[in-house]
Write a protein that holds these residues in place. Structure first.
Motif, PDB file in Angstrom:
ATOM      1  N   ARG A 121      32.626  23.248  -4.330  1.00  0.00           N
ATOM      2  CA  ARG A 121      33.557  22.451  -5.131  1.00  0.00           C
ATOM      3  C   ARG A 121      32.811  21.694  -6.221  1.00  0.00           C
ATOM      4  O   ARG A 121      33.265  21.593  -7.356  1.00  0.00           O
ATOM      5  CB  ARG A 121      34.329  21.482  -4.256  1.00  0.00           C
ATOM      6  N   ARG A 122      31.651  21.193  -5.894  1.00  0.00           N
ATOM      7  CA  ARG A 122      30.858  20.430  -6.857  1.00  0.00           C
ATOM      8  C   ARG A 122      30.527  21.291  -8.083  1.00  0.00           C
ATOM      9  O   ARG A 122      30.663  20.853  -9.224  1.00  0.00           O
ATOM     10  CB  ARG A 122      29.577  19.927  -6.197  1.00  0.00           C
ATOM     11  N   GLN A 123      30.114  22.529  -7.843  1.00  0.00           N
ATOM     12  CA  GLN A 123      29.778  23.419  -8.945  1.00  0.00           C
ATOM     13  C   GLN A 123      31.020  23.770  -9.768  1.00  0.00           C
ATOM     14  O   GLN A 123      30.968  23.802 -10.997  1.00  0.00           O
ATOM     15  CB  GLN A 123      29.127  24.700  -8.437  1.00  0.00           C
ATOM     16  N   ALA A 124      32.153  24.020  -9.101  1.00  0.00           N
ATOM     17  CA  ALA A 124      33.385  24.368  -9.811  1.00  0.00           C
ATOM     18  C   ALA A 124      33.849  23.223 -10.707  1.00  0.00           C
ATOM     19  O   ALA A 124      34.251  23.444 -11.851  1.00  0.00           O
ATOM     20  CB  ALA A 124      34.476  24.731  -8.811  1.00  0.00           C
ATOM     21  N   VAL A 125      33.760  21.994 -10.207  1.00  0.00           N
ATOM     22  CA  VAL A 125      34.169  20.845 -11.003  1.00  0.00           C
ATOM     23  C   VAL A 125      33.194  20.636 -12.156  1.00  0.00           C
ATOM     24  O   VAL A 125      33.597  20.388 -13.300  1.00  0.00           O
ATOM     25  CB  VAL A 125      34.272  19.583 -10.114  1.00  0.00           C
ATOM     26  N   ARG A 126      31.909  20.740 -11.881  1.00  0.00           N
ATOM     27  CA  ARG A 126      30.890  20.528 -12.901  1.00  0.00           C
ATOM     28  C   ARG A 126      31.021  21.548 -14.039  1.00  0.00           C
ATOM     29  O   ARG A 126      30.893  21.210 -15.206  1.00  0.00           O
ATOM     30  CB  ARG A 126      29.494  20.599 -12.277  1.00  0.00           C
ATOM     31  N   GLU A 127      31.319  22.795 -13.708  1.00  0.00           N
ATOM     32  CA  GLU A 127      31.427  23.850 -14.712  1.00  0.00           C
ATOM     33  C   GLU A 127      32.816  23.912 -15.358  1.00  0.00           C
ATOM     34  O   GLU A 127      33.019  24.631 -16.321  1.00  0.00           O
ATOM     35  CB  GLU A 127      31.111  25.217 -14.082  1.00  0.00           C
TER      36      GLU A 127
END
Length: 95
Positions: A21-27
């Protein structure tokens, strides 16, 4: 460990990628919780696909129309009605 989510396109179709989730939000990617990845036995994706197909069969035009276009058309119609009525009142002879 970060929560897993599934990457989706703008039509909510899975792209076959499970990411954090962290990567999806960051990107800035569109994503949903990857319940099927976490619990593969419940068949949520198959149920979602079956419901989508039933909806498309029942309402063939509705799945192509975005809700924002309906709301925009409604508001534009109300605004135009107000403009026309204002012009009619302004141009009508005084009582």
């Amino acid at each position: 460990m970060d929560e897993l989510v599934e990457r989706v396109d703008d039509q909510d179709r899975g792209l076959g990628m499970t990411v954090s989730r962290r990567q999806a939000v960051r990107e800035g990617w569109l994503h949903r919780v990857a319940v099927d990845a976490l619990y593969p036995g419940i068949g949520l994706e198959a149920d979602n696909q079956a419901a989508r197909e039933r909806h498309i069969t029942k309402h063939p035009w509705l799945h192509r129309v975005r809700l924002r276009y309906i709301w925009t058309a409604l508001h534009v119609g109300i605004a135009l009605t107000g403009v026309v009525l204002t012009a009619v009142i302004a141009l009508s002879p005084a009582w």
